[in-house]
Write a protein that holds these residues in place. Structure first.
Motif, PDB file in Angstrom:
ATOM      1  N   LEU A 102       0.834  -1.209   0.000  1.00 55.65           N
ATOM      2  CA  LEU A 102       0.000   0.000   0.000  1.00 55.65           C
ATOM      3  C   LEU A 102       0.863   1.251   0.000  1.00 55.65           C
ATOM      4  CD1 LEU A 102      -2.701   1.443   0.214  1.00 55.65           C
ATOM      5  CD2 LEU A 102      -2.585   1.158   2.710  1.00 55.65           C
ATOM      6  N   GLN A 103       1.885   1.296   0.836  1.00 55.99           N
ATOM      7  CA  GLN A 103       2.772   2.465   0.883  1.00 55.99           C
ATOM      8  C   GLN A 103       3.471   2.667  -0.457  1.00 55.99           C
ATOM      9  OE1 GLN A 103       5.093   1.066   4.207  1.00 55.99           O
ATOM     10  NE2 GLN A 103       4.103   2.453   5.655  1.00 55.99           N
ATOM     11  N   TYR A 104       3.893   1.571  -1.076  1.00 59.05           N
ATOM     12  CA  TYR A 104       4.576   1.666  -2.365  1.00 59.05           C
ATOM     13  C   TYR A 104       3.640   2.227  -3.425  1.00 59.05           C
ATOM     14  CZ  TYR A 104       7.308   0.423  -6.472  1.00 59.05           C
ATOM     15  OH  TYR A 104       8.016   0.479  -7.660  1.00 59.05           O
ATOM     16  N   VAL A 105       2.402   1.714  -3.469  1.00 56.38           N
ATOM     17  CA  VAL A 105       1.442   2.166  -4.481  1.00 56.38           C
ATOM     18  C   VAL A 105       1.121   3.643  -4.304  1.00 56.38           C
ATOM     19  CG1 VAL A 105      -0.954   1.938  -5.259  1.00 56.38           C
ATOM     20  CG2 VAL A 105       0.435  -0.108  -4.910  1.00 56.38           C
ATOM     21  N   ILE A 106       0.899   4.066  -3.068  1.00 58.11           N
ATOM     22  CA  ILE A 106       0.600   5.482  -2.819  1.00 58.11           C
ATOM     23  C   ILE A 106       1.740   6.365  -3.322  1.00 58.11           C
ATOM     24  CG2 ILE A 106       0.354   7.225  -1.006  1.00 58.11           C
ATOM     25  CD1 ILE A 106      -1.244   5.176   0.598  1.00 58.11           C
ATOM     26  N   LYS A 107       2.978   6.001  -3.002  1.00 57.97           N
ATOM     27  CA  LYS A 107       4.117   6.816  -3.434  1.00 57.97           C
ATOM     28  C   LYS A 107       4.245   6.821  -4.953  1.00 57.97           C
ATOM     29  CE  LYS A 107       9.029   7.651  -2.651  1.00 57.97           C
ATOM     30  NZ  LYS A 107      10.267   7.198  -1.976  1.00 57.97           N
ATOM     31  N   ALA A 108       4.041   5.648  -5.595  1.00 56.69           N
ATOM     32  CA  ALA A 108       4.133   5.584  -7.055  1.00 56.69           C
ATOM     33  C   ALA A 108       3.063   6.445  -7.706  1.00 56.69           C
ATOM     34  CB  ALA A 108       3.999   4.132  -7.518  1.00 56.69           C
ATOM     35  N   ARG A 109       1.866   6.442  -7.155  1.00 54.24           N
ATOM     36  CA  ARG A 109       0.788   7.275  -7.701  1.00 54.24           C
ATOM     37  C   ARG A 109       1.104   8.762  -7.559  1.00 54.24           C
ATOM     38  NH1 ARG A 109      -4.240   3.569  -5.428  1.00 54.24           N
ATOM     39  NH2 ARG A 109      -4.617   2.467  -7.406  1.00 54.24           N
ATOM     40  N   LEU A 110       1.630   9.134  -6.418  1.00 55.09           N
ATOM     41  CA  LEU A 110       1.933  10.544  -6.197  1.00 55.09           C
ATOM     42  C   LEU A 110       3.117  11.003  -7.048  1.00 55.09           C
ATOM     43  CD1 LEU A 110       1.457  10.700  -2.327  1.00 55.09           C
ATOM     44  CD2 LEU A 110      -0.123  11.490  -4.105  1.00 55.09           C
ATOM     45  N   GLU A 111       4.093  10.149  -7.247  1.00 54.94           N
ATOM     46  CA  GLU A 111       5.208  10.502  -8.121  1.00 54.94           C
ATOM     47  C   GLU A 111       4.726  10.713  -9.552  1.00 54.94           C
ATOM     48  OE1 GLU A 111       7.901   7.296  -7.446  1.00 54.94           O
ATOM     49  OE2 GLU A 111       8.893   8.285  -5.738  1.00 54.94           O
ATOM     50  N   LYS A 125       0.202  16.486  -0.298  1.00 55.74           N
ATOM     51  CA  LYS A 125       0.832  17.474   0.569  1.00 55.74           C
ATOM     52  C   LYS A 125       1.735  16.807   1.598  1.00 55.74           C
ATOM     53  CE  LYS A 125      -0.112  21.570   3.388  1.00 55.74           C
ATOM     54  NZ  LYS A 125      -1.154  22.483   3.916  1.00 55.74           N
ATOM     55  N   ARG A 126       1.330  15.622   2.068  1.00 55.87           N
ATOM     56  CA  ARG A 126       2.143  14.904   3.041  1.00 55.87           C
ATOM     57  C   ARG A 126       3.504  14.529   2.442  1.00 55.87           C
ATOM     58  NH1 ARG A 126      -1.114  10.466   4.306  1.00 55.87           N
ATOM     59  NH2 ARG A 126      -2.348  11.904   5.555  1.00 55.87           N
ATOM     60  N   LEU A 127       3.524  14.164   1.153  1.00 58.08           N
ATOM     61  CA  LEU A 127       4.774  13.752   0.520  1.00 58.08           C
ATOM     62  C   LEU A 127       5.591  14.937   0.025  1.00 58.08           C
ATOM     63  CD1 LEU A 127       6.603  11.442  -0.469  1.00 58.08           C
ATOM     64  CD2 LEU A 127       5.301  11.436  -2.615  1.00 58.08           C
ATOM     65  N   TYR A 128       4.926  15.935  -0.579  1.00 58.63           N
ATOM     66  CA  TYR A 128       5.653  17.029  -1.238  1.00 58.63           C
ATOM     67  C   TYR A 128       5.621  18.347  -0.468  1.00 58.63           C
ATOM     68  CZ  TYR A 128       6.126  14.004  -5.275  1.00 58.63           C
ATOM     69  OH  TYR A 128       6.483  12.956  -6.117  1.00 58.63           O
ATOM     70  N   GLY A 129       4.876  18.393   0.639  1.00 58.99           N
ATOM     71  CA  GLY A 129       4.873  19.607   1.447  1.00 58.99           C
ATOM     72  C   GLY A 129       4.085  20.750   0.844  1.00 58.99           C
ATOM     73  N   ALA A 130       3.284  20.489  -0.182  1.00 55.66           N
ATOM     74  CA  ALA A 130       2.480  21.530  -0.822  1.00 55.66           C
ATOM     75  C   ALA A 130       1.264  20.873  -1.461  1.00 55.66           C
ATOM     76  CB  ALA A 130       3.294  22.261  -1.879  1.00 55.66           C
ATOM     77  N   THR A 131       0.212  21.626  -1.631  1.00 59.90           N
ATOM     78  CA  THR A 131      -0.956  21.116  -2.337  1.00 59.90           C
ATOM     79  C   THR A 131      -0.603  20.916  -3.809  1.00 59.90           C
ATOM     80  OG1 THR A 131      -1.801  23.309  -2.939  1.00 59.90           O
ATOM     81  CG2 THR A 131      -2.466  22.410  -0.776  1.00 59.90           C
ATOM     82  N   PRO A 132      -1.374  20.131  -4.527  1.00 58.91           N
ATOM     83  CA  PRO A 132      -1.089  19.946  -5.966  1.00 58.91           C
ATOM     84  C   PRO A 132      -1.056  21.271  -6.734  1.00 58.91           C
ATOM     85  CG  PRO A 132      -2.615  18.282  -5.201  1.00 58.91           C
ATOM     86  CD  PRO A 132      -2.445  19.231  -4.077  1.00 58.91           C
ATOM     87  N   ALA A 133      -1.970  22.181  -6.423  1.00 58.10           N
ATOM     88  CA  ALA A 133      -2.010  23.455  -7.144  1.00 58.10           C
ATOM     89  C   ALA A 133      -0.765  24.289  -6.864  1.00 58.10           C
ATOM     90  CB  ALA A 133      -3.268  24.235  -6.755  1.00 58.10           C
ATOM     91  N   SER A 149     -10.102  15.099  -2.286  1.00 60.69           N
ATOM     92  CA  SER A 149      -9.611  15.561  -0.982  1.00 60.69           C
ATOM     93  C   SER A 149      -8.517  14.636  -0.464  1.00 60.69           C
ATOM     94  CB  SER A 149     -10.770  15.615   0.015  1.00 60.69           C
ATOM     95  OG  SER A 149     -10.302  15.934   1.313  1.00 60.69           O
ATOM     96  N   ARG A 150      -8.718  13.350  -0.615  1.00 62.01           N
ATOM     97  CA  ARG A 150      -7.706  12.397  -0.161  1.00 62.01           C
ATOM     98  C   ARG A 150      -6.434  12.530  -0.981  1.00 62.01           C
ATOM     99  NH1 ARG A 150      -8.889   5.956   0.838  1.00 62.01           N
ATOM    100  NH2 ARG A 150      -7.061   5.557   2.145  1.00 62.01           N
ATOM    101  N   PHE A 151      -6.592  12.731  -2.275  1.00 63.27           N
ATOM    102  CA  PHE A 151      -5.427  12.947  -3.131  1.00 63.27           C
ATOM    103  C   PHE A 151      -4.617  14.140  -2.637  1.00 63.27           C
ATOM    104  CE2 PHE A 151      -3.864  15.403  -6.896  1.00 63.27           C
ATOM    105  CZ  PHE A 151      -2.782  14.587  -7.186  1.00 63.27           C
ATOM    106  N   GLY A 152      -5.315  15.254  -2.328  1.00 58.74           N
ATOM    107  CA  GLY A 152      -4.635  16.445  -1.853  1.00 58.74           C
ATOM    108  C   GLY A 152      -3.902  16.219  -0.544  1.00 58.74           C
TER     109      GLY A 152
END
Length: 252
Positions: free
Chosen positions: A197-206, A239-247, A232-235
């Protein structure tokens, strides 16, 4: 816990989820033609069992057991301490046994509740005979080499990255690796240092970060293409991974 714990149980028709902290053997004392079992997943498959048939499952097993008639069964659990005497560690994995059991193992298991009443020497001898016979009755699963070159791991990783927009299933990943879901999850984390699950979340966000920087797709479209139905969950994850919202990430 004692080295061997034997219990006899009668349950009404139905069933439910199970979780086994110790290596455990179960023996049905009545026929269950409608028995269904899921090992390491939530999808139960029809596995009819007759009287004196049963299953052997490794420590840490989780799943679902269902039956259409009252069930009477014996369960026998072996402690980690006892198994360590035979060189079996806590991470010992083997192919689940479901169906007919070794005759000697069956006999020892059905009489395990009487071991205590015949003196310490008899108890210790019979418990170790049971443990030895059980270990001989199972087939150890091959270890998953931790290297990324392992063909099974590569199949799983390719499947993940080819299907990031889809509803990825732990069961499907485990099947690609030819493992139970429980064994797969442990092996995956050992190999990559994070859960599936952690791997998939990181791959999706990358992937989302690349799409945000290189396309004009809306944030909602990026989220959808990366497997997120909930914006909302995506945001929150982004933000948790990149320290900023997608926008903000896109404009930065």
């Amino acid at each position: 816990m004692p080295d061997v714990v034997s219990t006899r149980t009668v349950l009404p028709a139905g069933g439910g989820a199970y979780a086994l902290p110790s290596l455990t053997l179960g023996i049905f004392l009545n026929d269950q033609p409608g028995h269904r079992l899921a090992h390491g997943s939530s999808q139960a498959a029809h596995r009819p069992l007759s009287k004196n048939q049963g299953w052997i499952l490794p420590a840490g097993s989780e799943g679902l057991c269902e039956y259409d008639a009252e069930l009477e069964f014996v369960s026998v659990s072996l402690s980690h301490t006892l198994l360590e005497e035979f060189g079996i560690g806590r991470s010992f994995e083997f192919e689940a046994v479901v169906g007919a059991l070794d005759p000697l193992l069956l006999s020892l298991s059905l009489s395990a509740d009487s071991f205590e009443g015949n003196g310490a020497l008899y108890r210790d001898t019979m418990q170790r005979a049971l443990a030895a016979q059980l270990i001989q009755s199972v087939k150890p699963l091959p270890a998953w080499n931790a290297g990324i070159e392992d063909a099974r791991l590569r199949r799983v990783l390719d499947h993940i990255h080819d299907n990031l927009a889809k509803d990825l299933s732990l069961t499907a990943m485990a099947e690609l690796a030819a493992m139970s879901s429980t064994h797969f999850s442990k092996a995956f984390k050992k190999a990559l240092g994070q859960s599936p699950l952690q791997y998939v979340i990181k791959a999706r966000l990358e992937r989302a970060s690349v799409l945000l920087k290189t396309t004009q797709l809306s944030v909602a479209e990026v989220a959808w293409r990366c497997g997120y139905q909930d914006l909302s969950r995506f945001g929150q994850h982004f933000k948790r991974l990149y320290g900023a919202t997608p926008a903000v990430f896109r404009s930065g």
